[in-house]
Scaffold this motif. Structure first.
Motif, mmCIF file in Angstrom:
data_model
loop_
_atom_site.group_PDB
_atom_site.id
_atom_site.type_symbol
_atom_site.label_atom_id
_atom_site.label_comp_id
_atom_site.label_asym_id
_atom_site.label_seq_id
_atom_site.Cartn_x
_atom_site.Cartn_y
_atom_site.Cartn_z
ATOM 1 N N VAL A 1 48.639 -1.323 -34.942
ATOM 2 C CA VAL A 1 49.190 -0.833 -36.005
ATOM 3 C C VAL A 1 48.896 0.395 -36.409
ATOM 4 N N GLN A 2 50.186 1.405 -36.495
ATOM 5 C CA GLN A 2 49.692 2.490 -37.228
ATOM 6 C C GLN A 2 49.463 2.754 -38.740
ATOM 7 N N VAL A 3 48.202 3.039 -39.138
ATOM 8 C CA VAL A 3 48.044 3.615 -39.873
ATOM 9 C C VAL A 3 48.853 5.280 -41.092
ATOM 10 N N GLY A 4 49.722 5.089 -42.066
ATOM 11 C CA GLY A 4 49.754 6.608 -42.144
ATOM 12 C C GLY A 4 49.494 6.922 -43.828
ATOM 13 N N PRO A 5 49.890 8.096 -44.381
ATOM 14 C CA PRO A 5 49.521 8.017 -46.006
ATOM 15 C C PRO A 5 50.546 7.264 -47.047
ATOM 16 N N GLY A 6 49.760 6.908 -47.843
ATOM 17 C CA GLY A 6 49.841 6.072 -48.693
ATOM 18 C C GLY A 6 50.236 4.140 -48.457
ATOM 19 N N ASP A 7 49.249 3.922 -47.138
ATOM 20 C CA ASP A 7 49.122 2.765 -46.563
ATOM 21 C C ASP A 7 48.045 1.587 -46.913
ATOM 22 N N GLN A 8 48.203 0.779 -47.124
ATOM 23 C CA GLN A 8 46.923 0.124 -47.470
ATOM 24 C C GLN A 8 46.043 -1.164 -46.636
ATOM 25 N N VAL A 9 45.193 -0.791 -46.307
ATOM 26 C CA VAL A 9 44.244 -2.000 -45.403
ATOM 27 C C VAL A 9 43.770 -2.690 -45.771
ATOM 28 N N LEU A 10 43.880 -3.969 -45.986
ATOM 29 C CA LEU A 10 42.972 -5.172 -46.770
ATOM 30 C C LEU A 10 42.398 -5.620 -46.012
ATOM 31 N N VAL A 11 40.801 -6.490 -45.791
ATOM 32 C CA VAL A 11 39.673 -7.008 -44.315
ATOM 33 C C VAL A 11 40.069 -8.225 -45.200
ATOM 34 N N HIS A 12 40.928 -9.335 -44.516
ATOM 35 C CA HIS A 12 39.800 -10.394 -44.989
ATOM 36 C C HIS A 12 38.491 -11.029 -45.195
ATOM 37 N N ASP A 13 37.752 -11.580 -45.533
ATOM 38 C CA ASP A 13 36.445 -11.994 -45.425
ATOM 39 C C ASP A 13 35.339 -10.880 -45.025
ATOM 40 N N PRO A 14 35.138 -10.118 -45.754
ATOM 41 C CA PRO A 14 34.309 -8.268 -45.010
ATOM 42 C C PRO A 14 33.056 -8.726 -45.261
ATOM 43 N N ILE A 15 31.692 -8.780 -44.020
ATOM 44 C CA ILE A 15 30.649 -8.551 -44.685
ATOM 45 C C ILE A 15 30.529 -7.086 -45.263
ATOM 46 N N VAL A 16 29.641 -6.905 -46.547
ATOM 47 C CA VAL A 16 29.922 -6.007 -47.625
ATOM 48 C C VAL A 16 28.616 -6.039 -47.160
ATOM 49 N N ASP A 17 27.306 -7.332 -47.127
ATOM 50 C CA ASP A 17 25.398 -6.600 -47.592
ATOM 51 C C ASP A 17 25.569 -5.903 -46.065
ATOM 52 N N ILE A 18 24.921 -5.123 -45.446
ATOM 53 C CA ILE A 18 24.045 -4.720 -44.302
ATOM 54 C C ILE A 18 22.813 -4.231 -44.623
ATOM 55 N N ASN A 19 21.806 -5.028 -43.955
ATOM 56 C CA ASN A 19 19.881 -4.650 -44.214
ATOM 57 C C ASN A 19 19.917 -2.997 -43.622
ATOM 58 N N PHE A 20 19.020 -2.139 -43.958
ATOM 59 C CA PHE A 20 18.889 -0.499 -43.330
ATOM 60 C C PHE A 20 17.972 -0.742 -42.336
ATOM 61 N N GLY A 21 18.589 -0.274 -40.733
ATOM 62 C CA GLY A 21 18.017 -1.005 -39.768
ATOM 63 C C GLY A 21 19.313 -1.439 -38.803
ATOM 64 N N GLU A 22 20.158 -2.137 -39.070
ATOM 65 C CA GLU A 22 21.056 -2.638 -38.971
ATOM 66 C C GLU A 22 21.798 -2.382 -38.034
ATOM 67 N N VAL A 23 23.015 -3.021 -36.791
ATOM 68 C CA VAL A 23 24.229 -2.474 -36.553
ATOM 69 C C VAL A 23 24.868 -4.214 -36.106
ATOM 70 N N LEU A 24 26.491 -3.832 -37.336
ATOM 71 C CA LEU A 24 27.260 -5.165 -37.156
ATOM 72 C C LEU A 24 28.384 -5.141 -36.302
ATOM 73 N N SER A 25 28.986 -6.070 -35.269
ATOM 74 C CA SER A 25 30.539 -5.400 -34.982
ATOM 75 C C SER A 25 31.133 -6.661 -35.211
ATOM 76 N N TYR A 26 31.401 -7.363 -35.708
ATOM 77 C CA TYR A 26 32.628 -8.624 -35.869
ATOM 78 C C TYR A 26 33.415 -8.421 -35.723
ATOM 79 N N ASP A 27 34.677 -9.748 -35.736
ATOM 80 C CA ASP A 27 36.303 -9.612 -35.616
ATOM 81 C C ASP A 27 36.552 -10.384 -36.632
ATOM 82 N N ARG A 28 37.771 -9.931 -37.664
ATOM 83 C CA ARG A 28 38.157 -10.564 -38.734
ATOM 84 C C ARG A 28 40.271 -10.572 -39.011
#
Length: 117
Positions: free
Chosen positions: A28-55
């Motif tokens: 998908v190509q995203v342009g001006p005005g488009d909105q993206v909503l990630v379902h069930d995101p991980i929003v809390d990440i502790n210092f020193g962590e690197v996360l990579s996941y699929d949603r």
């Protein structure tokens, strides 16, 4: 406004070198005005962590009028950044901010030795 549900890959980092969150949408190509909503995101990440996941994400495409409106107003909002400065002096005289008064040096007090009787 058309909506699509697409798979996405999310990369997040909170280290001393990097602080970022990137979302890569599949096909998908995203342009001006488009909105993206990630379902069930991980929003809390502790210092020193690197996360990579699929949603999955919902991409809402903007119409021609809202796309044009965002394109035009975004050009005006960029001009707000022209006034940003990290120096102690201001080059613009548009706004007068309170400035500290200059420090006046005090003259030294000279004491004379001895007392005459």
């Amino acid at each position: 406004m058309s909506k699509q549900i697409v798979p996405c890959h999310v990369d997040m980092s909170n280290t001393s070198e990097f602080l970022y969150a990137h979302v890569d949408l599949s096909g998908v190509q995203v342009g001006p005005g488009d909105q993206v909503l990630v379902h069930d995101p991980i929003v809390d990440i502790n210092f020193g962590e690197v996360l990579s996941y699929d949603r999955t994400a919902t991409v809402s495409k903007a119409g021609i009028v809202s796309r044009l409106w965002v394109y035009l107003t975004a050009r005006l909002e960029v001009t707000m950044l022209y006034e940003v400065s990290f120096s102690t002096t201001r080059f613009s005289k548009a706004k007068k901010y309170p400035r500290p008064a200059p420090i006046q040096e005090a003259s030294p007090i000279i004491l004379r030795e001895g007392v005459k009787a």
